[in-house]
Structure formats: C-alpha cells, structure tokens
Design an enzyme around this catalytic site. Structure first.
Site, PDB file in Angstrom:
ATOM      1  N   LYS A 179       1.512   0.050   7.051  1.00 55.33           N
ATOM      2  CA  LYS A 179       2.179  -1.214   6.687  1.00 55.33           C
ATOM      3  C   LYS A 179       3.100  -1.717   7.793  1.00 55.33           C
ATOM      4  O   LYS A 179       3.069  -2.894   8.142  1.00 55.33           O
ATOM      5  CB  LYS A 179       3.001  -1.043   5.395  1.00 55.33           C
ATOM      6  CG  LYS A 179       2.174  -0.742   4.165  1.00 55.33           C
ATOM      7  CD  LYS A 179       3.019  -0.727   2.907  1.00 55.33           C
ATOM      8  CE  LYS A 179       4.113   0.314   2.923  1.00 55.33           C
ATOM      9  NZ  LYS A 179       3.599   1.707   3.057  1.00 55.33           N
ATOM     10  N   SER A 180       3.918  -0.808   8.330  1.00 53.20           N
ATOM     11  CA  SER A 180       4.851  -1.240   9.389  1.00 53.20           C
ATOM     12  C   SER A 180       4.082  -1.687  10.626  1.00 53.20           C
ATOM     13  O   SER A 180       4.467  -2.649  11.294  1.00 53.20           O
ATOM     14  CB  SER A 180       5.818  -0.109   9.755  1.00 53.20           C
ATOM     15  OG  SER A 180       6.633   0.186   8.645  1.00 53.20           O
ATOM     16  N   GLY A 216       0.851  -1.189   0.000  1.00 54.15           N
ATOM     17  CA  GLY A 216       0.000   0.000   0.000  1.00 54.15           C
ATOM     18  C   GLY A 216       0.883   1.234   0.000  1.00 54.15           C
ATOM     19  O   GLY A 216       2.110   1.117   0.027  1.00 54.15           O
ATOM     20  N   CYS A 264      -6.652  10.077   1.576  1.00 54.98           N
ATOM     21  CA  CYS A 264      -6.154  11.150   0.713  1.00 54.98           C
ATOM     22  C   CYS A 264      -6.227  12.474   1.468  1.00 54.98           C
ATOM     23  O   CYS A 264      -7.299  12.842   1.965  1.00 54.98           O
ATOM     24  CB  CYS A 264      -6.960  11.219  -0.576  1.00 54.98           C
ATOM     25  SG  CYS A 264      -6.495  12.606  -1.624  1.00 54.98           S
ATOM     26  N   GLU A 305      10.190  -2.438   4.419  1.00 54.17           N
ATOM     27  CA  GLU A 305      10.667  -1.597   3.303  1.00 54.17           C
ATOM     28  C   GLU A 305      11.314  -2.460   2.217  1.00 54.17           C
ATOM     29  O   GLU A 305      12.385  -2.140   1.691  1.00 54.17           O
ATOM     30  CB  GLU A 305      11.678  -0.547   3.823  1.00 54.17           C
ATOM     31  CG  GLU A 305      11.192   0.282   4.993  1.00 54.17           C
ATOM     32  CD  GLU A 305      10.136   1.324   4.646  1.00 54.17           C
ATOM     33  OE1 GLU A 305       9.910   1.562   3.442  1.00 54.17           O
ATOM     34  OE2 GLU A 305       9.523   1.864   5.568  1.00 54.17           O
ATOM     35  N   VAL A 306      10.662  -3.547   1.863  1.00 56.41           N
ATOM     36  CA  VAL A 306      11.252  -4.541   0.954  1.00 56.41           C
ATOM     37  C   VAL A 306      11.447  -3.985  -0.462  1.00 56.41           C
ATOM     38  O   VAL A 306      12.271  -4.497  -1.229  1.00 56.41           O
ATOM     39  CB  VAL A 306      10.378  -5.828   0.940  1.00 56.41           C
ATOM     40  CG1 VAL A 306       9.092  -5.621   0.160  1.00 56.41           C
ATOM     41  CG2 VAL A 306      11.154  -7.017   0.416  1.00 56.41           C
ATOM     42  N   CYS A 358      -8.920  14.945  -0.633  1.00 57.48           N
ATOM     43  CA  CYS A 358     -10.377  14.728  -0.751  1.00 57.48           C
ATOM     44  C   CYS A 358     -10.930  13.751   0.287  1.00 57.48           C
ATOM     45  O   CYS A 358     -12.136  13.556   0.359  1.00 57.48           O
ATOM     46  CB  CYS A 358     -10.717  14.236  -2.154  1.00 57.48           C
ATOM     47  SG  CYS A 358     -10.151  12.541  -2.444  1.00 57.48           S
TER      48      CYS A 358
HETATM   49 ZN    ZN Z   1      -8.093  12.524  -3.327  1.00 56.23          ZN
END
Ligand code: ZN
Length: 201
Positions: A21-22, A15, A146, A90-91, A149
């Site tokens: 992720k971590s 992602g 985001c 961090e692959v 938005c």
């Molecule tokens: Zn957006």
C-alpha cells in the site's frame, strides 16, 4: 462513459499488511510531483516504525512527510502552502474528524489519496476506512501472499496474543494470511463482533 473525474476526489489504496500500500501511495505522490501538483504528505505522528518524518515502503522507497495527530493539525498544515493534493498514509489510525476533513477537502476541489488497512487483525472493518471506501471515486484493493498456503492474502494476522487495536508492528508481530489460514490461526475463536470494534482513545 465518463471522460474524467473532477479535481476534487478521493482515492483509497487498501488491503492487508505487506500488500504494498505504501509503495502504491509513494508512486502516486511521485506522479503528482512530476506534474508539479503540490501535495501535502501526512502520516500519523505516533507511527515511527520506519522513520519519524518519512514514509518508507518495504522496498526502501521513501518520501518526506508531515506528522499529524488529528484533523486540526492536518488542516493547519494544509493551509500553510498552496497545496492542490493531499496524501495520507496509515489513514485507519485517524478518527471521524479526519474523515470529515477528507470529504471537505475533496468537495473543495482537492485531490485526496489515502492508504490504509481495510480490516483489523481480527478481520473487522477498521475505523474510518470502510466509510472512505464508500465515498471514494477510486478504490484500489491490494493483496499480499498468504505465508501459509501462498494464495492471495486479504488479512493481517497477528502472531502475538495482544488485543490492542493500535499495536504497531512489522514481520515480528504480523503476517499476511488468506481468510482460511487466518481462521485456523486465531487465538480467540469467539472473536468479537463488528459492533465491538470501538475506537481507542
Ligand atoms: Zn492461506
């Protein structure tokens, strides 16, 4: 349907930046710890944004790591103890030799969990991650929010005009954006094609 996977398997957590992720990787490492499954934890040696020898999630959770520059160093670390699993953060910063090593380890019965960006700052497939996604038994694709938005963010938008693929950073340099808001903000509208995404030495 299947009942279980074999011991050797590849799990990918992917992602954009700021998608947790971590945090997810740390959670899975902890679960293995609770089960007394000895796990080697690796991060790229040059990534010392948050710590030299720990993975620290943005929520503050942390775990000790070994730093490695390449497949040879990972292999050496793995051979030192009787590890049953390996986790790599961090692959996307590692090269094809590490991809091959990951496959070898999984074939040998090792549980491999990796976390990394699926696309770079120009939304191009990032390094070895697309191959890992193809070969993995299990893929988790996370989303951020985001900043423009508030829809689901799937990309890491670079706020400064720097073209290095390996530019490390945090909120000063990057923000999470959806596809539409990423396109609106791109510095270079004639972005390079996928085949131009060459590995930097
Ligand atoms: Zn957006």
């Amino acid at each position: 349907m299947y009942k279980k996977f074999s011991d050797g398997m590849i799990e990918v957590i992917t992602g954009p930046m700021f998608s947790g992720k971590s945090e997810e990787l740390l959670k899975r490492i902890r679960i293995l710890e609770y089960a007394n499954i000895k796990t080697l934890v690796i991060k790229p040696a040059f990534d010392n944004r948050f710590s030299d020898d720990e993975i620290i999630s943005r929520s503050g959770a942390k775990i000790s790591t070994h730093n490695a520059n390449n497949a040879e160093e990972i292999k050496e670390l793995f051979s030192k103890k009787n590890y049953k699993a390996i986790a790599i953060d961090e692959v996307h910063f590692f090269n094809k030799e590490v991809l091959n090593l990951i496959c070898e380890l999984a074939d040998d019965g090792v549980r491999v969990i990796v976390s990394g960006l699926d696309t770079d700052y120009l939304r191009r497939p990032f390094g070895i991650v697309p191959s890992l996604l193809s070969m993995a038994e299990n893929v988790t694709k996370l989303h951020a929010v985001c900043v423009k938005c508030k829809n689901a963010a799937t990309t890491s938008f670079r706020k400064i005009n720097n073209k290095s693929i390996k530019l490390l950073g945090d909120t000063e340099e990057y923000e999470a954006r959806c596809r539409s808001c990423h396109i609106k903000g791109e510095f270079n509208k004639t972005r390079e094609k996928i085949e131009d995404n060459k590995e930097e030495k």
